[in-house]
Design a protein around this motif. Sequence first.
Motif, PDB file in Angstrom:
ATOM      1  N   ARG A  96      -2.524  63.390 -36.152  1.00 26.07           N
ATOM      2  CA  ARG A  96      -2.064  62.222 -35.901  1.00 26.07           C
ATOM      3  C   ARG A  96      -0.304  62.331 -35.413  1.00 26.07           C
ATOM      4  N   THR A  97       0.467  62.940 -36.015  1.00 25.13           N
ATOM      5  CA  THR A  97       1.618  63.313 -35.643  1.00 25.13           C
ATOM      6  C   THR A  97       1.661  64.458 -34.524  1.00 25.13           C
ATOM      7  N   THR A  98       0.897  65.287 -34.379  1.00 24.28           N
ATOM      8  CA  THR A  98       0.676  65.906 -33.231  1.00 24.28           C
ATOM      9  C   THR A  98       0.453  65.071 -32.072  1.00 24.28           C
ATOM     10  N   SER A  99      -0.298  64.145 -32.042  1.00 26.85           N
ATOM     11  CA  SER A  99      -0.532  63.415 -30.905  1.00 26.85           C
ATOM     12  C   SER A  99       0.677  62.409 -30.591  1.00 26.85           C
ATOM     13  N   ASN A 129       4.089  78.106 -20.458  1.00 24.61           N
ATOM     14  CA  ASN A 129       3.964  76.803 -20.821  1.00 24.61           C
ATOM     15  C   ASN A 129       2.530  76.476 -20.906  1.00 24.61           C
ATOM     16  N   ASN A 130       1.681  76.945 -20.188  1.00 28.06           N
ATOM     17  CA  ASN A 130       0.144  76.654 -20.354  1.00 28.06           C
ATOM     18  C   ASN A 130      -0.514  77.219 -21.448  1.00 28.06           C
ATOM     19  N   GLY A 131       0.034  78.468 -21.832  1.00 26.14           N
ATOM     20  CA  GLY A 131      -0.492  79.019 -23.144  1.00 26.14           C
ATOM     21  C   GLY A 131      -0.201  78.126 -24.319  1.00 26.14           C
ATOM     22  N   VAL A 132       0.753  77.646 -24.448  1.00 19.99           N
ATOM     23  CA  VAL A 132       1.082  76.870 -25.490  1.00 19.99           C
ATOM     24  C   VAL A 132       0.349  75.506 -25.386  1.00 19.99           C
ATOM     25  N   ASN A 133       0.296  74.907 -24.344  1.00 19.72           N
ATOM     26  CA  ASN A 133      -0.342  73.519 -24.049  1.00 19.72           C
ATOM     27  C   ASN A 133      -1.833  73.696 -24.427  1.00 19.72           C
ATOM     28  N   ALA A 134      -2.463  74.871 -24.130  1.00 18.00           N
ATOM     29  CA  ALA A 134      -3.815  74.867 -24.203  1.00 18.00           C
ATOM     30  C   ALA A 134      -4.273  74.961 -25.785  1.00 18.00           C
ATOM     31  N   GLN A 135      -3.214  75.465 -26.751  1.00 15.46           N
ATOM     32  CA  GLN A 135      -3.362  75.503 -28.032  1.00 15.46           C
ATOM     33  C   GLN A 135      -2.675  74.671 -28.927  1.00 15.46           C
ATOM     34  N   ILE A 136      -2.060  73.582 -28.462  1.00 15.84           N
ATOM     35  CA  ILE A 136      -0.956  72.944 -29.089  1.00 15.84           C
ATOM     36  C   ILE A 136      -1.589  72.215 -30.324  1.00 15.84           C
ATOM     37  N   ALA A 137      -2.850  71.696 -30.125  1.00 19.78           N
ATOM     38  CA  ALA A 137      -3.668  70.904 -31.012  1.00 19.78           C
ATOM     39  C   ALA A 137      -3.956  72.012 -32.219  1.00 19.78           C
ATOM     40  N   ASN A 138      -4.138  73.179 -32.109  1.00 17.53           N
ATOM     41  CA  ASN A 138      -4.195  74.138 -33.126  1.00 17.53           C
ATOM     42  C   ASN A 138      -2.946  74.720 -33.735  1.00 17.53           C
ATOM     43  N   ILE A 139      -2.068  74.867 -32.880  1.00 16.12           N
ATOM     44  CA  ILE A 139      -0.692  75.443 -33.330  1.00 16.12           C
ATOM     45  C   ILE A 139      -0.042  74.426 -34.027  1.00 16.12           C
ATOM     46  N   MET A 140      -0.054  73.134 -33.867  1.00 24.14           N
ATOM     47  CA  MET A 140       0.911  72.399 -34.713  1.00 24.14           C
ATOM     48  C   MET A 140       0.376  72.123 -36.195  1.00 24.14           C
ATOM     49  N   PRO A 141      -1.103  72.080 -36.294  1.00 22.58           N
ATOM     50  CA  PRO A 141      -1.406  71.939 -37.780  1.00 22.58           C
ATOM     51  C   PRO A 141      -1.189  73.456 -38.575  1.00 22.58           C
ATOM     52  N   GLU A 142      -1.897  74.304 -37.829  1.00 21.62           N
ATOM     53  CA  GLU A 142      -1.908  75.647 -38.514  1.00 21.62           C
ATOM     54  C   GLU A 142      -0.729  76.349 -38.571  1.00 21.62           C
ATOM     55  N   VAL A 143       0.421  76.218 -37.874  1.00 20.11           N
ATOM     56  CA  VAL A 143       1.376  76.991 -38.006  1.00 20.11           C
ATOM     57  C   VAL A 143       2.738  76.301 -38.647  1.00 20.11           C
ATOM     58  N   TYR A 144       2.742  75.121 -38.365  1.00 19.69           N
ATOM     59  CA  TYR A 144       3.795  74.043 -38.884  1.00 19.69           C
ATOM     60  C   TYR A 144       3.127  73.131 -39.835  1.00 19.69           C
ATOM     61  N   GLY A 145       2.223  73.209 -40.043  1.00 21.79           N
ATOM     62  CA  GLY A 145       1.760  72.018 -41.182  1.00 21.79           C
ATOM     63  C   GLY A 145       1.813  70.645 -40.619  1.00 21.79           C
ATOM     64  N   LEU A 188      -5.481  85.661 -28.065  1.00 19.86           N
ATOM     65  CA  LEU A 188      -4.447  86.002 -29.313  1.00 19.86           C
ATOM     66  C   LEU A 188      -4.836  85.054 -30.388  1.00 19.86           C
ATOM     67  N   ALA A 189      -4.989  83.851 -30.252  1.00 13.97           N
ATOM     68  CA  ALA A 189      -5.235  83.152 -31.366  1.00 13.97           C
ATOM     69  C   ALA A 189      -6.507  83.454 -32.233  1.00 13.97           C
ATOM     70  N   LYS A 190      -7.388  83.850 -31.573  1.00 13.02           N
ATOM     71  CA  LYS A 190      -8.777  84.443 -32.262  1.00 13.02           C
ATOM     72  C   LYS A 190      -8.311  85.738 -33.121  1.00 13.02           C
ATOM     73  N   GLU A 191      -7.512  86.580 -32.446  1.00 14.46           N
ATOM     74  CA  GLU A 191      -7.371  87.983 -33.012  1.00 14.46           C
ATOM     75  C   GLU A 191      -6.364  88.083 -33.931  1.00 14.46           C
ATOM     76  N   PHE A 192      -4.955  87.421 -33.468  1.00 15.94           N
ATOM     77  CA  PHE A 192      -3.846  87.348 -34.334  1.00 15.94           C
ATOM     78  C   PHE A 192      -3.430  86.364 -35.040  1.00 15.94           C
ATOM     79  N   GLY A 193      -4.119  85.211 -34.796  1.00 15.45           N
ATOM     80  CA  GLY A 193      -3.511  83.855 -35.426  1.00 15.45           C
ATOM     81  C   GLY A 193      -2.749  82.963 -34.355  1.00 15.45           C
ATOM     82  N   TYR A 194      -2.534  81.730 -34.495  1.00 18.90           N
ATOM     83  CA  TYR A 194      -1.892  80.779 -33.518  1.00 18.90           C
ATOM     84  C   TYR A 194      -0.607  81.131 -33.470  1.00 18.90           C
TER      85      TYR A 194
END
Length: 290
Positions: free
Chosen positions: A123-126, A103-119, A239-245
Amino acid sequence: AARQSETRENPRPRGSPTMSMPLHPDALAADRDTAREHMPDEAAWVRESLAGFQRHGWLSDVLYRVEDGREAFVRAVASGEREVLVSTFGIYFAVLVLTSVSNNGVNAQIANIMPEVYGIDARTTSALISIAGLLNILLYFPAGRWMAKKGGFSPFTVGIAARMAAGLGMGAVGMMTDNKVLLGAAFMQLMYNAAPFVRLPQAGLAVRFASFPAGQANGWVIAASALGSFVGALLGGFLAKEFGYNSVNWMAAIAGAGSFATLFLWLRPVEKQRAEHELEPEPASNGGGA
């Protein structure tokens, strides 16, 4: 001159009243040197004091008590660790740590995952996070009713399974080329809204599986959450730095799967056995009055 010579030969002892007649500088220097010679050496004084304590048995008694207390503390800690970690509660602790990593692994990177992985833009992420928070509030009510009727293990199991499914879904959708926005948002909501079903029963299950006081059991629950949060955020960032979000999503999927497998294979049989034992009727008493 004679008085000054007499003063040099018999310097004024420390602490005596100050002479009204001023002394020659040489006399003052002699006075200081003599005082230094008569001042006890601090290290020697400490050694002599400790030797005196030891002669009277005080130091030996104190050292014995300190060593005895230290050994008792080490034995208690070792016994407590075995009681906590090498036990049914230890399995429960592992489940909590793994699901917290997910859970917390995703929470910590959610602001980067949503735009970088799903486009999905910021504003929509918030907005999605706000919706998840509102749904969390509403879902605590059915989770509480479920726990009141069936106990805490059933909703807890569903919450653990939901986090596993959410991690797998977020990782799989991240590899897709079409429909990433809607599916990514849906699995993100599933990850966030599993929280009421996981968190609400934690304290009660901790007491149920522990063989030590309730306060200590709940302390370990908090420790498991903190440990999982630390590991999830740290490992997710690497992992985000080495392999992507999207690798963070797969980390959540693996940790979630480990949590569910541990619960299903080891903790569920224990809970089932306890539930069956609690349903067994108590043996009838044969006692009769005199």
